[in-house]
Scaffold this motif. Structure first.
Motif, PDB file in Angstrom:
ATOM      1  N   GLN A  84       0.854  -1.188   0.000  1.00  0.00           N
ATOM      2  CA  GLN A  84       0.000   0.000   0.000  1.00  0.00           C
ATOM      3  C   GLN A  84       0.888   1.236   0.000  1.00  0.00           C
ATOM      4  OE1 GLN A  84      -3.332  -0.100  -0.197  1.00  0.00           O
ATOM      5  NE2 GLN A  84      -3.413  -2.347  -0.089  1.00  0.00           N
ATOM      6  N   ALA A  85       0.783   2.033  -1.042  1.00  0.00           N
ATOM      7  CA  ALA A  85       1.640   3.216  -1.139  1.00  0.00           C
ATOM      8  C   ALA A  85       0.986   4.239  -2.051  1.00  0.00           C
ATOM      9  CB  ALA A  85       3.022   2.838  -1.689  1.00  0.00           C
ATOM     10  N   GLY A  86       1.096   5.506  -1.663  1.00  0.00           N
ATOM     11  CA  GLY A  86       0.589   6.580  -2.499  1.00  0.00           C
ATOM     12  C   GLY A  86      -0.888   6.474  -2.805  1.00  0.00           C
ATOM     13  N   GLY A  87      -1.651   5.893  -1.889  1.00  0.00           N
ATOM     14  CA  GLY A  87      -3.074   5.719  -2.124  1.00  0.00           C
ATOM     15  C   GLY A  87      -3.406   4.610  -3.097  1.00  0.00           C
ATOM     16  N   ARG A  88      -2.412   3.811  -3.470  1.00  0.00           N
ATOM     17  CA  ARG A  88      -2.615   2.727  -4.421  1.00  0.00           C
ATOM     18  C   ARG A  88      -2.320   1.391  -3.765  1.00  0.00           C
ATOM     19  NH1 ARG A  88      -1.894   4.184  -9.880  1.00  0.00           N
ATOM     20  NH2 ARG A  88      -2.495   2.030 -10.330  1.00  0.00           N
ATOM     21  N   THR A  89      -3.029   0.373  -4.226  1.00  0.00           N
ATOM     22  CA  THR A  89      -2.676  -0.997  -3.871  1.00  0.00           C
ATOM     23  C   THR A  89      -1.785  -1.531  -4.984  1.00  0.00           C
ATOM     24  OG1 THR A  89      -4.744  -1.374  -2.689  1.00  0.00           O
ATOM     25  CG2 THR A  89      -3.531  -3.319  -3.422  1.00  0.00           C
ATOM     26  N   ILE A  90      -0.592  -1.978  -4.596  1.00  0.00           N
ATOM     27  CA  ILE A  90       0.395  -2.447  -5.571  1.00  0.00           C
ATOM     28  C   ILE A  90       0.713  -3.899  -5.269  1.00  0.00           C
ATOM     29  CG2 ILE A  90       2.736  -2.125  -6.477  1.00  0.00           C
ATOM     30  CD1 ILE A  90       2.475   0.834  -5.603  1.00  0.00           C
ATOM     31  N   LEU A  91       0.640  -4.740  -6.287  1.00  0.00           N
ATOM     32  CA  LEU A  91       1.019  -6.140  -6.140  1.00  0.00           C
ATOM     33  C   LEU A  91       2.454  -6.266  -6.640  1.00  0.00           C
ATOM     34  CD1 LEU A  91      -0.093  -8.827  -5.179  1.00  0.00           C
ATOM     35  CD2 LEU A  91      -0.794  -9.319  -7.529  1.00  0.00           C
ATOM     36  N   LEU A  92       3.369  -6.448  -5.695  1.00  0.00           N
ATOM     37  CA  LEU A  92       4.801  -6.406  -5.969  1.00  0.00           C
ATOM     38  C   LEU A  92       5.343  -7.824  -6.162  1.00  0.00           C
ATOM     39  CD1 LEU A  92       7.097  -4.247  -6.058  1.00  0.00           C
ATOM     40  CD2 LEU A  92       7.508  -4.769  -3.652  1.00  0.00           C
ATOM     41  N   HIS A  93       6.109  -8.030  -7.239  1.00  0.00           N
ATOM     42  CA  HIS A  93       6.671  -9.348  -7.545  1.00  0.00           C
ATOM     43  C   HIS A  93       8.187  -9.291  -7.501  1.00  0.00           C
ATOM     44  CE1 HIS A  93       3.156 -11.692  -9.209  1.00  0.00           C
ATOM     45  NE2 HIS A  93       2.655 -10.490  -9.105  1.00  0.00           N
ATOM     46  N   ASP A  94       8.790 -10.118  -6.657  1.00  0.00           N
ATOM     47  CA  ASP A  94      10.225 -10.365  -6.723  1.00  0.00           C
ATOM     48  C   ASP A  94      10.442 -11.540  -7.667  1.00  0.00           C
ATOM     49  OD1 ASP A  94      12.939 -10.244  -6.226  1.00  0.00           O
ATOM     50  OD2 ASP A  94      12.827 -11.434  -4.390  1.00  0.00           O
ATOM     51  N   THR A  95      11.505 -11.493  -8.442  1.00  0.00           N
ATOM     52  CA  THR A  95      11.714 -12.532  -9.455  1.00  0.00           C
ATOM     53  C   THR A  95      13.142 -13.050  -9.429  1.00  0.00           C
ATOM     54  OG1 THR A  95      12.389 -10.973 -11.181  1.00  0.00           O
ATOM     55  CG2 THR A  95      10.026 -11.413 -10.975  1.00  0.00           C
ATOM     56  N   ALA A  96      13.323 -14.200 -10.079  1.00  0.00           N
ATOM     57  CA  ALA A  96      14.663 -14.771 -10.229  1.00  0.00           C
ATOM     58  C   ALA A  96      15.462 -13.949 -11.234  1.00  0.00           C
ATOM     59  CB  ALA A  96      14.564 -16.215 -10.703  1.00  0.00           C
ATOM     60  N   GLY A  97      16.785 -13.937 -11.057  1.00  0.00           N
ATOM     61  CA  GLY A  97      17.649 -13.213 -11.986  1.00  0.00           C
ATOM     62  C   GLY A  97      17.633 -13.834 -13.373  1.00  0.00           C
ATOM     63  N   LEU A  98      17.755 -13.000 -14.370  1.00  0.00           N
ATOM     64  CA  LEU A  98      17.762 -13.469 -15.758  1.00  0.00           C
ATOM     65  C   LEU A  98      19.201 -13.521 -16.266  1.00  0.00           C
ATOM     66  CD1 LEU A  98      14.730 -11.445 -17.163  1.00  0.00           C
ATOM     67  CD2 LEU A  98      14.831 -13.909 -16.792  1.00  0.00           C
ATOM     68  N   ARG A  99      19.658 -14.752 -16.530  1.00  0.00           N
ATOM     69  CA  ARG A  99      20.984 -14.937 -17.094  1.00  0.00           C
ATOM     70  C   ARG A  99      20.873 -15.252 -18.572  1.00  0.00           C
ATOM     71  NH1 ARG A  99      25.065 -18.823 -14.442  1.00  0.00           N
ATOM     72  NH2 ARG A  99      23.392 -20.372 -14.427  1.00  0.00           N
ATOM     73  N   LYS A 100      22.015 -15.213 -19.256  1.00  0.00           N
ATOM     74  CA  LYS A 100      22.033 -15.595 -20.660  1.00  0.00           C
ATOM     75  C   LYS A 100      21.550 -17.028 -20.810  1.00  0.00           C
ATOM     76  CE  LYS A 100      25.893 -12.565 -21.875  1.00  0.00           C
ATOM     77  NZ  LYS A 100      27.287 -12.498 -22.383  1.00  0.00           N
ATOM     78  N   ARG A 101      20.791 -17.274 -21.881  1.00  0.00           N
ATOM     79  CA  ARG A 101      20.196 -18.593 -22.085  1.00  0.00           C
ATOM     80  C   ARG A 101      21.255 -19.689 -22.143  1.00  0.00           C
ATOM     81  NH1 ARG A 101      15.797 -19.170 -26.720  1.00  0.00           N
ATOM     82  NH2 ARG A 101      14.825 -17.711 -25.259  1.00  0.00           N
ATOM     83  N   ALA A 102      22.412 -19.403 -22.752  1.00  0.00           N
ATOM     84  CA  ALA A 102      23.454 -20.425 -22.885  1.00  0.00           C
ATOM     85  C   ALA A 102      23.950 -20.907 -21.528  1.00  0.00           C
ATOM     86  CB  ALA A 102      24.616 -19.873 -23.711  1.00  0.00           C
ATOM     87  N   ARG A 103      23.924 -20.023 -20.533  1.00  0.00           N
ATOM     88  CA  ARG A 103      24.441 -20.389 -19.212  1.00  0.00           C
ATOM     89  C   ARG A 103      23.442 -21.227 -18.417  1.00  0.00           C
ATOM     90  NH1 ARG A 103      27.527 -14.864 -17.126  1.00  0.00           N
ATOM     91  NH2 ARG A 103      29.054 -14.783 -18.831  1.00  0.00           N
ATOM     92  N   THR A 104      22.215 -21.338 -18.897  1.00  0.00           N
ATOM     93  CA  THR A 104      21.214 -22.145 -18.189  1.00  0.00           C
ATOM     94  C   THR A 104      20.979 -23.478 -18.871  1.00  0.00           C
ATOM     95  OG1 THR A 104      19.354 -21.210 -19.439  1.00  0.00           O
ATOM     96  CG2 THR A 104      20.066 -20.029 -17.459  1.00  0.00           C
ATOM     97  N   HIS A 105      21.750 -23.790 -19.913  1.00  0.00           N
ATOM     98  CA  HIS A 105      21.558 -25.042 -20.632  1.00  0.00           C
ATOM     99  C   HIS A 105      21.786 -26.239 -19.713  1.00  0.00           C
ATOM    100  CE1 HIS A 105      21.357 -27.762 -24.009  1.00  0.00           C
ATOM    101  NE2 HIS A 105      22.511 -28.302 -23.632  1.00  0.00           N
ATOM    102  N   GLY A 106      20.810 -27.127 -19.697  1.00  0.00           N
ATOM    103  CA  GLY A 106      20.915 -28.323 -18.871  1.00  0.00           C
ATOM    104  C   GLY A 106      20.549 -28.125 -17.417  1.00  0.00           C
ATOM    105  N   GLN A 107      20.218 -26.880 -17.027  1.00  0.00           N
ATOM    106  CA  GLN A 107      19.851 -26.607 -15.634  1.00  0.00           C
ATOM    107  C   GLN A 107      18.333 -26.387 -15.576  1.00  0.00           C
ATOM    108  OE1 GLN A 107      22.478 -23.815 -13.581  1.00  0.00           O
ATOM    109  NE2 GLN A 107      23.921 -23.935 -15.285  1.00  0.00           N
ATOM    110  N   THR A 108      17.631 -27.484 -15.409  1.00  0.00           N
ATOM    111  CA  THR A 108      16.171 -27.452 -15.507  1.00  0.00           C
ATOM    112  C   THR A 108      15.545 -26.504 -14.493  1.00  0.00           C
ATOM    113  OG1 THR A 108      16.180 -29.732 -16.276  1.00  0.00           O
ATOM    114  CG2 THR A 108      14.082 -28.857 -15.456  1.00  0.00           C
ATOM    115  N   LEU A 109      16.039 -26.537 -13.249  1.00  0.00           N
ATOM    116  CA  LEU A 109      15.459 -25.704 -12.202  1.00  0.00           C
ATOM    117  C   LEU A 109      15.602 -24.223 -12.534  1.00  0.00           C
ATOM    118  CD1 LEU A 109      14.077 -25.404  -9.503  1.00  0.00           C
ATOM    119  CD2 LEU A 109      16.316 -25.615  -8.374  1.00  0.00           C
ATOM    120  N   GLU A 110      16.793 -23.830 -12.997  1.00  0.00           N
ATOM    121  CA  GLU A 110      17.001 -22.423 -13.310  1.00  0.00           C
ATOM    122  C   GLU A 110      16.159 -22.003 -14.505  1.00  0.00           C
ATOM    123  OE1 GLU A 110      20.466 -19.044 -13.915  1.00  0.00           O
ATOM    124  OE2 GLU A 110      21.030 -21.120 -13.493  1.00  0.00           O
TER     125      GLU A 110
END
Length: 449
Positions: free
Chosen positions: A225-251
């Motif tokens: 709740q801020a500035g008279g607004r209701t805000i739905l805030l999302h924290d997310t996982a970091g975005l790495r280069k696709r090549a670095r996630t090859h074979g890492q299913t969880l990531e």
């Protein structure tokens, strides 16, 4: 479906207003004669022109007269028609060229503030083309060349009315959505400080933080709740280069969750490590957000660790606008999630970007902008033929989407489209939002495919 349009046909006496009224109505409703001043009252007709539903108003010619005189009363009736209209068709006689009487009508229309389509009637012969070019000085852009008597140019006139029929679509979006929360995602490359910012905003340790990159694996949502607004805030996982996630299913699943959060969001805070700002992955993330059509604010985190801070934000702004022209002018906010520095500037920047993302600009304002832009820098000729941009409207928001109507528009070079985009951004304060341009030719967009 397009909205019902009220169209006032205006002009000085004997330019062919009633002939055009009858042509658009598809029947002889108004009396037509070579004698000036045959039409004295407002005549109305409900008609369908292609897929457009129109209420046409034929009007008397503008004539000066003493107060209470017949001429003055006729002109008063015409003024009422202009006030009632959504769009005015300003008819001039191409054979006569632009006259003093036309200039008086033009002044009245400008004071009325309604959108105007300038129509040069009686364009059966070559001599009329000179009048079409001369009509620019009336201040309503290029005149449409028609002959109401011979049914020439009427299809083009119908196409010119389409943008005004679809204008209302954009302005109704917010009302339909109600008072839903502002959906705000925090994204960035690993270890930029996303979760630290998330926790600092909420005032509690909702996300695990630490020096190890990749601690956040799934998008976490929390109300704010801020500035008279209701805000739905999302924290997310970091975005790495696709090549670095090859074979890492969880990531890879974590990244998919982040991408879903971006698509779900109205606005995205891109957290950038200010000590190594705008590396290639930062630019890739920003480009992804632009392609998804989301508003964006860039939080330059770890500002407390930046050396030589004097002028640093200006240098970063210059670098940002050079590398990401598609988001030129997006808010850059220097912060420290660790100390709380600069956090008070973050919410106003988010609301500014969201406001730009939701902006709806009237067709009349857009076409004033377009006229100025064309006057400063006309479109280049393509294969010896002139590209004509006739009208502009905004059929959508979120992000602001503008439709250009004219001839040979697909031939416009990218540099000219960037010129128009940058002009829209600067003129209407569309900072922090992508801008879309849609090029439309003469075909009716409502025609059956």
């Amino acid at each position: 479906m397009p909205k019902h349009l009220t169209i006032a046909v205006v002009g000085r006496p004997n330019v062919g207003k009633s002939t055009l009224f009858n042509r658009l109505a598809g029947k002889r409703l108004a009396l037509v004669h070579d004698t000036p001043g045959v039409t004295r009252d407002r005549r109305e007709a409900e008609v369908e022109l292609g897929h457009l539903a129109l209420k046409l108003i034929d009007t008397a010619g503008f004539e000066e007269g003493s107060e209470g005189s017949l001429s003055a009363r006729m002109t008063a009736q015409t003024s009422i028609a202009i006030a009632d209209a959504d769009v005015c068709l300003f008819v001039i006689d191409a054979r006569d060229g632009v006259t003093t009487g036309d200039e008086i009508v033009a002044q009245t229309l400008r004071r009325g503030g309604k959108p105007v389509i300038l129509v040069a009637n009686k364009c059966e012969g070559r001599i009329a083309q000179t009048a079409v070019a001369d009509a620019y000085r009336l201040g309503f852009g290029e005149a449409l060349a028609i002959s109401a008597e011979h049914d020439l140019g009427i299809a083009e006139l119908a196409d010119a009315l389409v943008p005004f029929a679809i204008e209302e679509e954009a302005s109704t979006v917010e009302a339909e959505e109600g008072n839903r929360p502002l959906r705000l995602a925090i994204v960035g490359r690993p270890n930029a400080g996303k979760s630290s910012l998330f926790n600092r905003i909420l005032g509690e340790e909702r996300s695990l933080t630490g020096p190890e990159p990749g601690l956040t694996r799934d998008a976490i949502a929390a109300p704010w709740q801020a500035g008279g607004r209701t805000i739905l805030l999302h924290d997310t996982a970091g975005l790495r280069k696709r090549a670095r996630t090859h074979g890492q299913t969880l990531e890879r699943l974590s990244i998919a969750s982040t991408l879903d959060a971006i698509r779900f969001a109205d606005c995205v805070i891109v957290v950038v490590d200010a000590t190594e700002a705008f590396e290639k992955q930062d630019l890739t993330i920003a480009d992804l957000i632009e392609r998804e059509g989301r508003a964006a604010v860039f939080a330059l985190n770890k500002w407390d660790l930046v050396d030589n801070r004097g002028g640093a934000i200006g240098r970063m702004r210059e670098r940002f606008d050079e590398l990401l022209p598609q988001l030129s002018g997006a808010p850059l906010v220097a912060i420290s999630a660790r100390t709380g520095e600069g956090l008070s500037r973050l919410l106003p920047a988010v609301l500014e970007a969201e406001g730009a993302w939701n902006s709806h600009i009237s067709t009349s304002a857009l076409n004033r902008f377009l006229a100025d832009a064309l006057a400063r820098h006309a479109p280049p000729a393509v294969k010896g033929r002139r590209v004509r941009i006739r009208y502009m409207t905004q059929p959508k928001v979120r992000p602001p989407t503008f439709a250009l109507f004219g001839n040979q528009l697909p031939e416009l070079p990218d540099a000219y489209l960037r010129y128009l985009t940058n002009g829209l951004r600067e003129t209407f304060g569309l900072k922090g939002t992508p801008i879309r341009l849609r090029l439309r030719g003469g075909d009716n967009p409502y025609a059956d495919k």
